[in-house]
Design a protein around this motif. Structure first.
Motif, mmCIF file in Angstrom:
data_model
loop_
_atom_site.group_PDB
_atom_site.id
_atom_site.type_symbol
_atom_site.label_atom_id
_atom_site.label_comp_id
_atom_site.label_asym_id
_atom_site.label_seq_id
_atom_site.Cartn_x
_atom_site.Cartn_y
_atom_site.Cartn_z
ATOM 1 N N THR A 34 0.694 -1.256 0.012
ATOM 2 C CA THR A 34 -0.287 -0.283 0.248
ATOM 3 C C THR A 34 1.050 1.524 -0.194
ATOM 4 O O THR A 34 1.845 1.171 0.388
ATOM 5 C CB THR A 34 -0.762 -0.680 0.869
ATOM 6 N N THR A 35 0.311 2.297 -0.178
ATOM 7 C CA THR A 35 1.104 3.401 -0.540
ATOM 8 C C THR A 35 1.707 4.116 1.215
ATOM 9 O O THR A 35 2.173 4.764 1.021
ATOM 10 C CB THR A 35 0.421 4.550 -1.145
ATOM 11 N N SER A 36 0.328 3.813 1.940
ATOM 12 C CA SER A 36 1.174 4.735 2.904
ATOM 13 C C SER A 36 1.976 4.236 3.782
ATOM 14 O O SER A 36 3.135 5.690 4.309
ATOM 15 C CB SER A 36 -0.486 4.763 3.953
ATOM 16 N N THR A 37 2.299 3.315 3.213
ATOM 17 C CA THR A 37 3.703 2.918 4.557
ATOM 18 C C THR A 37 4.712 3.576 3.796
ATOM 19 O O THR A 37 5.966 3.865 4.372
ATOM 20 C CB THR A 37 4.112 1.307 4.293
ATOM 21 N N VAL A 60 10.299 -2.216 -2.634
ATOM 22 C CA VAL A 60 8.723 -1.816 -2.885
ATOM 23 C C VAL A 60 8.291 -1.498 -3.827
ATOM 24 O O VAL A 60 8.756 -0.500 -4.717
ATOM 25 C CB VAL A 60 9.020 -0.844 -1.747
ATOM 26 N N VAL A 61 6.842 -1.766 -4.205
ATOM 27 C CA VAL A 61 5.821 -1.455 -5.313
ATOM 28 C C VAL A 61 5.018 -1.060 -4.442
ATOM 29 O O VAL A 61 3.977 -1.417 -3.732
ATOM 30 C CB VAL A 61 5.745 -2.938 -6.566
ATOM 31 N N ALA A 62 4.569 0.439 -4.744
ATOM 32 C CA ALA A 62 3.887 1.215 -3.469
ATOM 33 C C ALA A 62 3.000 1.539 -3.620
ATOM 34 O O ALA A 62 2.741 2.746 -5.994
ATOM 35 C CB ALA A 62 4.313 3.066 -3.015
ATOM 36 N N VAL A 63 1.359 0.959 -4.253
ATOM 37 C CA VAL A 63 0.082 1.429 -5.087
ATOM 38 C C VAL A 63 -1.278 1.153 -3.666
ATOM 39 O O VAL A 63 -0.444 0.419 -2.619
ATOM 40 C CB VAL A 63 0.253 0.389 -6.667
ATOM 41 N N GLY A 64 -1.962 1.897 -4.851
ATOM 42 C CA GLY A 64 -3.136 1.092 -3.562
ATOM 43 C C GLY A 64 -3.135 -0.186 -3.491
ATOM 44 O O GLY A 64 -3.172 -0.955 -4.109
ATOM 45 N N THR A 65 -4.356 -0.979 -2.130
ATOM 46 C CA THR A 65 -4.066 -2.241 -2.029
ATOM 47 C C THR A 65 -4.653 -2.865 -2.903
ATOM 48 O O THR A 65 -4.313 -4.215 -3.012
ATOM 49 C CB THR A 65 -4.766 -1.870 -0.720
ATOM 50 N N GLY A 66 -5.558 -2.037 -3.394
ATOM 51 C CA GLY A 66 -6.196 -3.661 -4.743
ATOM 52 C C GLY A 66 -5.806 -3.740 -5.626
ATOM 53 O O GLY A 66 -5.289 -4.577 -6.098
ATOM 54 N N GLN A 67 -4.575 -2.481 -6.256
ATOM 55 C CA GLN A 67 -3.079 -3.181 -7.339
ATOM 56 C C GLN A 67 -2.391 -3.914 -6.386
ATOM 57 O O GLN A 67 -2.397 -4.800 -7.682
ATOM 58 C CB GLN A 67 -2.866 -1.772 -7.864
ATOM 59 N N GLY A 77 5.647 -10.407 -6.947
ATOM 60 C CA GLY A 77 6.138 -10.186 -5.724
ATOM 61 C C GLY A 77 6.338 -10.703 -5.801
ATOM 62 O O GLY A 77 6.198 -12.697 -5.580
ATOM 63 N N ASP A 78 6.820 -11.364 -4.158
ATOM 64 C CA ASP A 78 7.213 -12.345 -3.470
ATOM 65 C C ASP A 78 6.475 -12.131 -2.089
ATOM 66 O O ASP A 78 5.955 -13.059 -1.360
ATOM 67 C CB ASP A 78 8.552 -12.406 -2.489
ATOM 68 N N VAL A 79 6.076 -10.511 -1.101
ATOM 69 C CA VAL A 79 5.434 -10.082 -0.001
ATOM 70 C C VAL A 79 4.434 -9.735 -0.260
ATOM 71 O O VAL A 79 4.450 -8.056 -1.341
ATOM 72 C CB VAL A 79 6.436 -9.517 0.517
ATOM 73 N N LEU A 80 3.319 -8.982 0.031
ATOM 74 C CA LEU A 80 1.932 -8.086 0.398
ATOM 75 C C LEU A 80 1.659 -7.708 1.349
ATOM 76 O O LEU A 80 1.695 -8.534 2.691
ATOM 77 C CB LEU A 80 0.771 -9.086 -0.995
ATOM 78 N N LEU A 81 1.790 -6.218 1.507
ATOM 79 C CA LEU A 81 1.604 -5.102 2.627
ATOM 80 C C LEU A 81 0.627 -4.990 2.336
ATOM 81 O O LEU A 81 1.061 -4.034 1.479
ATOM 82 C CB LEU A 81 3.366 -5.281 3.614
ATOM 83 N N VAL A 82 -0.918 -4.767 2.668
ATOM 84 C CA VAL A 82 -1.624 -3.874 2.442
ATOM 85 C C VAL A 82 -2.559 -3.616 3.639
ATOM 86 O O VAL A 82 -2.188 -4.051 5.003
ATOM 87 C CB VAL A 82 -2.241 -4.665 1.357
ATOM 88 N N HIS A 83 -4.087 -3.485 3.710
ATOM 89 C CA HIS A 83 -5.199 -2.832 4.171
ATOM 90 C C HIS A 83 -5.749 -2.611 4.267
ATOM 91 O O HIS A 83 -6.809 -2.261 4.487
ATOM 92 C CB HIS A 83 -4.214 -1.208 5.522
ATOM 93 N N ASP A 146 -10.092 1.514 -5.247
ATOM 94 C CA ASP A 146 -9.816 0.768 -4.705
ATOM 95 C C ASP A 146 -9.191 -0.176 -3.994
ATOM 96 O O ASP A 146 -8.857 -0.833 -3.798
ATOM 97 C CB ASP A 146 -9.812 -1.465 -6.437
ATOM 98 N N SER A 147 -8.095 1.388 -3.949
ATOM 99 C CA SER A 147 -7.443 1.317 -2.457
ATOM 100 C C SER A 147 -7.914 0.640 -1.118
ATOM 101 O O SER A 147 -9.230 0.595 -0.424
ATOM 102 C CB SER A 147 -6.924 2.100 -2.294
#
Length: 273
Positions: A34-37, A60-67, A77-83, A146-147
């Protein structure tokens, strides 16, 4: 390693982990985030600590959570970090992620011009404040992308008597952009905006905008972290990715998250079990 692997994942992950972290200095992973982090500067603080301890570089690929979730489903990607916890749990249930861990939290807030045309300043009920904004005809700028923030906003609207789509293009303005760009748009048009607190603290173009609504438990903002399933995505570096997940939820990683502050304010609160 204390994770409960889903059916079909154990063999692929065990083989990857059996190689250990030899030659870790040559390792790098991609985190779909996600972008906020990223916008808050958290990664700029955390990743050098992790790299120094492990030799693993994190991109890090920082995009909206949906994307970010879509990208991870495409094995990018190897890891997903979202909210967006429901979407994260579906990602795991669909076999695309190994296991989801709570990582940290903060909260969402609604900011707006100091003159407060809708009269929502000081309110602690998010849904009531949204209804008041809509009834007043004051402008509201939504990410509409859709974030995780947009998903939360839509859940809040769903608990009101207002369908914001009815005001699209009039009082309800969808930017289709990230949080920073949406805040810039909101400030430019004197529109209320719902944002995560970390992005707001780090946002520099506040103008006369202030926090108008905060403190509702429905504005709680939980972040999660997931290793992308190597049984579904053969390009996943399971050993390095799991090392990053394990570090984030370890005492050391949790302390690093809690220690990160901006302008004297703590942005994220660790809560991994």
């Amino acid at each position: 390693m204390s994770i409960n692997l889903r059916s079909g994942v154990a063999t692929a992950l065990a083989l990857a982990l059996s190689a250990g972290l030899a030659n870790a200095e040559d390792k790098s992973i991609i985190v779909q985030s996600t972008t906020s982090t990223a916008n808050s500067g958290l990664y700029d603080y955390l990743l050098p600590i992790f790299a120094e301890q492990t030799g693993i570089q994190v991109n890090v690929v920082a995009v909206g959570t949906g994307q970010a979730i879509k990208n991870a489903r495409n094995c990018d990607g190897d890891v997903l970090l979202v909210h967006a916890k429901p979407a994260e749990e579906k990602f795991v249930a669909d076999g695309m992620g190994v296991e989801r861990f709570d990582l940290m939290y903060n909260d969402f807030i609604i900011v707006g011009p100091n003159e407060d045309p809708a009269g929502v300043g000081g309110m602690t009920d998010a849904q009531d404040s949204l209804e008041r904004i809509a009834d007043s005809g004051a402008l509201f700028a939504s990410r509409g992308d859709d974030s995780g923030t947009h998903k939360k906003e839509m859940r809040l609207w769903a608990d009101t008597d207002v369908n914001p789509a009815d005001g699209s293009g009039e009082w309800y303005r969808e930017t289709g952009s990230g949080m920073g760009a949406t805040l810039n748009a909101g400030v430019g048009m004197d529109a209320y905006v719902m944002t995560d607190r970390a992005t707001w603290i780090s946002f520099e173009n506040k103008g006369d905008f202030v926090i108008q609504v905060e403190g509702d438990e429905d504005l709680f903002n939980q972040y999660g972290v997931i290793l992308v399933n190597p049984a579904k995505c053969e390009n996943v570096d399971a050993a390095s990715g799991q090392a990053f997940v394990d570090w984030l939820i370890s005492d050391a990683g949790q302390k690093a998250i809690g220690d990160y502050k901006l302008n004297g304010q703590q942005l994220f609160f660790p809560n991994a079990e």
